[in-house]
Design a protein around this motif. Structure first.
Motif, mmCIF file in Angstrom:
data_model
loop_
_atom_site.group_PDB
_atom_site.id
_atom_site.type_symbol
_atom_site.label_atom_id
_atom_site.label_comp_id
_atom_site.label_asym_id
_atom_site.label_seq_id
_atom_site.Cartn_x
_atom_site.Cartn_y
_atom_site.Cartn_z
ATOM 1 N N ALA A 266 -14.906 2.880 10.433
ATOM 2 C CA ALA A 266 -13.907 2.403 11.382
ATOM 3 C C ALA A 266 -12.823 1.590 10.701
ATOM 4 C CB ALA A 266 -14.581 1.571 12.472
ATOM 5 N N THR A 267 -13.216 0.788 9.721
ATOM 6 C CA THR A 267 -12.272 -0.064 8.992
ATOM 7 C C THR A 267 -12.588 0.009 7.511
ATOM 8 O OG1 THR A 267 -12.221 -1.567 10.872
ATOM 9 C CG2 THR A 267 -11.335 -2.392 8.786
ATOM 10 N N PRO A 268 -11.600 0.247 6.679
ATOM 11 C CA PRO A 268 -10.212 0.584 6.994
ATOM 12 C C PRO A 268 -10.085 2.013 7.527
ATOM 13 C CG PRO A 268 -10.582 0.769 4.647
ATOM 14 C CD PRO A 268 -11.852 0.213 5.217
ATOM 15 N N VAL A 301 -13.987 0.593 0.243
ATOM 16 C CA VAL A 301 -14.418 -0.252 1.363
ATOM 17 C C VAL A 301 -15.001 -1.565 0.868
ATOM 18 C CG1 VAL A 301 -16.045 -0.393 3.285
ATOM 19 C CG2 VAL A 301 -14.763 1.716 2.894
ATOM 20 N N ARG A 302 -15.737 -1.508 -0.241
ATOM 21 C CA ARG A 302 -16.405 -2.707 -0.746
ATOM 22 C C ARG A 302 -15.478 -3.630 -1.519
ATOM 23 N NH1 ARG A 302 -22.132 -0.327 -3.192
ATOM 24 N NH2 ARG A 302 -23.081 0.228 -1.190
ATOM 25 N N ALA A 307 -7.367 -4.025 2.289
ATOM 26 C CA ALA A 307 -7.018 -2.613 2.473
ATOM 27 C C ALA A 307 -7.077 -2.251 3.953
ATOM 28 C CB ALA A 307 -7.954 -1.725 1.671
ATOM 29 N N THR A 308 -6.060 -1.562 4.430
ATOM 30 C CA THR A 308 -6.021 -1.092 5.823
ATOM 31 C C THR A 308 -6.101 0.424 5.923
ATOM 32 O OG1 THR A 308 -3.596 -1.027 5.787
ATOM 33 C CG2 THR A 308 -4.640 -3.084 6.502
ATOM 34 N N ARG A 309 -5.889 1.106 4.796
ATOM 35 C CA ARG A 309 -5.875 2.570 4.823
ATOM 36 C C ARG A 309 -6.440 3.115 3.530
ATOM 37 N NH1 ARG A 309 -2.972 6.107 2.228
ATOM 38 N NH2 ARG A 309 -2.700 8.230 3.042
ATOM 39 N N VAL A 310 -7.229 4.176 3.645
ATOM 40 C CA VAL A 310 -7.735 4.921 2.491
ATOM 41 C C VAL A 310 -7.395 6.384 2.714
ATOM 42 C CG1 VAL A 310 -9.739 5.590 1.120
ATOM 43 C CG2 VAL A 310 -9.612 3.291 2.080
ATOM 44 N N GLY A 311 -6.739 6.990 1.747
ATOM 45 C CA GLY A 311 -6.375 8.391 1.850
ATOM 46 C C GLY A 311 -7.220 9.265 0.944
ATOM 47 N N ILE A 312 -7.719 10.367 1.481
ATOM 48 C CA ILE A 312 -8.499 11.342 0.701
ATOM 49 C C ILE A 312 -7.756 12.663 0.774
ATOM 50 C CG2 ILE A 312 -10.688 12.556 0.449
ATOM 51 C CD1 ILE A 312 -12.072 10.246 1.828
ATOM 52 N N ASP A 313 -7.324 13.158 -0.364
ATOM 53 C CA ASP A 313 -6.525 14.381 -0.406
ATOM 54 C C ASP A 313 -7.173 15.370 -1.371
ATOM 55 O OD1 ASP A 313 -3.738 15.665 0.250
ATOM 56 O OD2 ASP A 313 -4.009 15.897 -1.911
ATOM 57 N N SER A 326 -6.994 7.194 -2.587
ATOM 58 C CA SER A 326 -6.152 6.018 -2.818
ATOM 59 C C SER A 326 -6.270 5.058 -1.646
ATOM 60 C CB SER A 326 -4.683 6.431 -3.010
ATOM 61 O OG SER A 326 -4.207 7.108 -1.858
ATOM 62 N N ASP A 327 -6.061 3.772 -1.932
ATOM 63 C CA ASP A 327 -6.054 2.769 -0.870
ATOM 64 C C ASP A 327 -4.821 1.900 -1.030
ATOM 65 O OD1 ASP A 327 -6.701 0.173 -2.394
ATOM 66 O OD2 ASP A 327 -8.347 1.462 -3.033
ATOM 67 N N ASP A 328 -4.525 1.112 0.001
ATOM 68 C CA ASP A 328 -3.362 0.223 -0.037
ATOM 69 C C ASP A 328 -3.766 -1.227 -0.227
ATOM 70 O OD1 ASP A 328 -4.557 -0.216 2.375
ATOM 71 O OD2 ASP A 328 -2.745 -0.001 3.586
ATOM 72 N N GLY A 329 -4.906 -1.443 -0.866
ATOM 73 C CA GLY A 329 -5.376 -2.798 -1.096
ATOM 74 C C GLY A 329 -4.506 -3.553 -2.082
#
Length: 379
Positions: A266-268, A301-302, A307-313, A326-329
């Protein structure tokens, strides 16, 4: 005590001794310059030219300290012993130069890079030279104690670094073994899947051959194609170590299961982007991509700060498929930290399949993990 002594004698040299580099030449240059300056500035003595030559010989031995630690120690400490004998026979004052303290680096290198036999022989020789020097200079008990502590400090420091390096190599081997075990189990699933399909097609072929003989060729072609794919995937994992212990096998998750993995967090917020070609992968590459994405997401996550968003491409590019997580942490300024064992295990998995993996700060902040695997893994 006898058992410990024997185990030390049979200990091999560390396998990670680096070659001679620029820092080694710089170190030798600094010590050599100091020795020349000291021999010129120091009070005059008839023995000073000889002492300068011996000091330079000792310092040059620093270049051999990792490749030939025992030889370097014998040369360096042999020079120190020769000066003690010369001082004793010539009834002169102290002939040594402060730059000759480089012998301490030779003692360190002997314990850090030498084999067990070399350590035993080298330390025995150093002990004799040190005892001879103390007798010649009539050193007091305070100086004897201080000098002994200094020598033991270098020995202990070398032993600690040697132990840490050995522990690191053992942990890396354990990581590789664990990844090979996981891949071996995936190989079992892959082979079981294909063989089951072949068995079903063969059973259907027997029925078809009696009712519609002209369809038997199609069934045989399907069986041949399935067997060929099985052989390709088996050859790609021929280097994997198979586990002998019993394990529970279940269908492996793959790229198609990444959206479900994202919904579990749920988060991020986790955003998954897949292209259509990414669903047509061999089973072990498909499973490896899922595992790499799962581990990268767990790390984000850990450890990702704020970080509010994690992208998996996941994208397919010709004969390779690329995974980017990638994350925006928020990343802290400074040097990139050493990779942990989780990242080392991920890199090992990618390398076993003929690909590569990198991890580090992203150009726009955050943390980025990228992996590239061949669609058909190495045979």
């Amino acid at each position: 005590m006898v058992t410990v002594h024997r185990s030390i004698r049979h200990e091999p040299r560390p396998a990670d001794a680096p070659p001679i580099g620029r820092l080694d030449w710089l170190l030798v240059g600094v010590f050599a310059a100091a020795a020349l300056i000291e021999s010129i500035v120091a009070p005059g003595s008839a023995w000073r030219p000889l002492v300068a030559v011996l000091a330079l010989t000792l310092i040059l031995a620093l270049l051999w300290r990792r490749k030939h630690p025992l030889m370097a120690t014998l040369v360096g400490w042999g020079v120190a012993g020769l000066l003690s004998i010369l001082q004793l026979t010539a009834h002169t004052g102290d002939l040594g130069l402060y730059s000759m303290m480089a012998v301490l680096l030779l003692l360190y290198s002997l314990v850090r890079w030498g084999s067990g036999r070399e350590m035993v022989l080298g330390t025995a020789f150093v002990t004799v030279v040190v005892a001879l020097g103390m007798c010649v200079s009539s050193t007091g008990w305070a100086d004897v104690f201080g000098g002994s502590v200094l020598l033991l400090l270098f020995v202990a420091l070398a032993a600690v670094f040697r132990y840490r390096a050995d522990l690191w190599r053992r942990q890396q081997r354990e990581i590789r073994n664990q990844e090979r075990v996981a891949l071996a189990r995936e190989l079992h699933d892959t082979v079981a899947h294909h063989v089951s399909a072949i068995a079903v097609q063969a059973q259907a072929g027997r029925v078809v051959a009696r009712i519609q003989p002209e369809k038997a060729a199609e069934v045989l072609a399907a069986i041949e194609s399935e067997a060929s794919r099985t052989l390709v995937e088996m050859r790609s994992m021929v280097r994997v170590l198979r586990a002998e212990d019993a394990a529970t096998y279940s269908p492996q998750l793959g790229v198609a299961d990444l959206p479900a993995l994202a919904r579990a967090h749920a988060t991020p917020t986790v955003e998954v982007s897949l292209d259509n070609s990414s669903t047509r992968l061999t089973r072990h590459v498909d499973a490896a991509l899922y595992r790499l994405a799962q581990e990268s997401l767990t790390n984000a996550v850990r450890h990702a700060r704020s970080a509010t968003r994690v992208g998996i491409d996941v994208r397919r590019d010709g004969d390779t498929v690329r995974l980017r997580v990638s994350d925006d942490g928020r990343t802290e300024p400074g040097p990139v930290p050493e990779p942990g064992f989780g990242l080392l295990g991920m890199a090992e998995r990618a390398q076993l399949l003929g690909g590569w993996l990198s991890a580090g700060p992203g150009p726009e902040g955050g943390w980025v993990v990228e992996a590239v695997l061949p669609v058909e893994a190495l045979a």
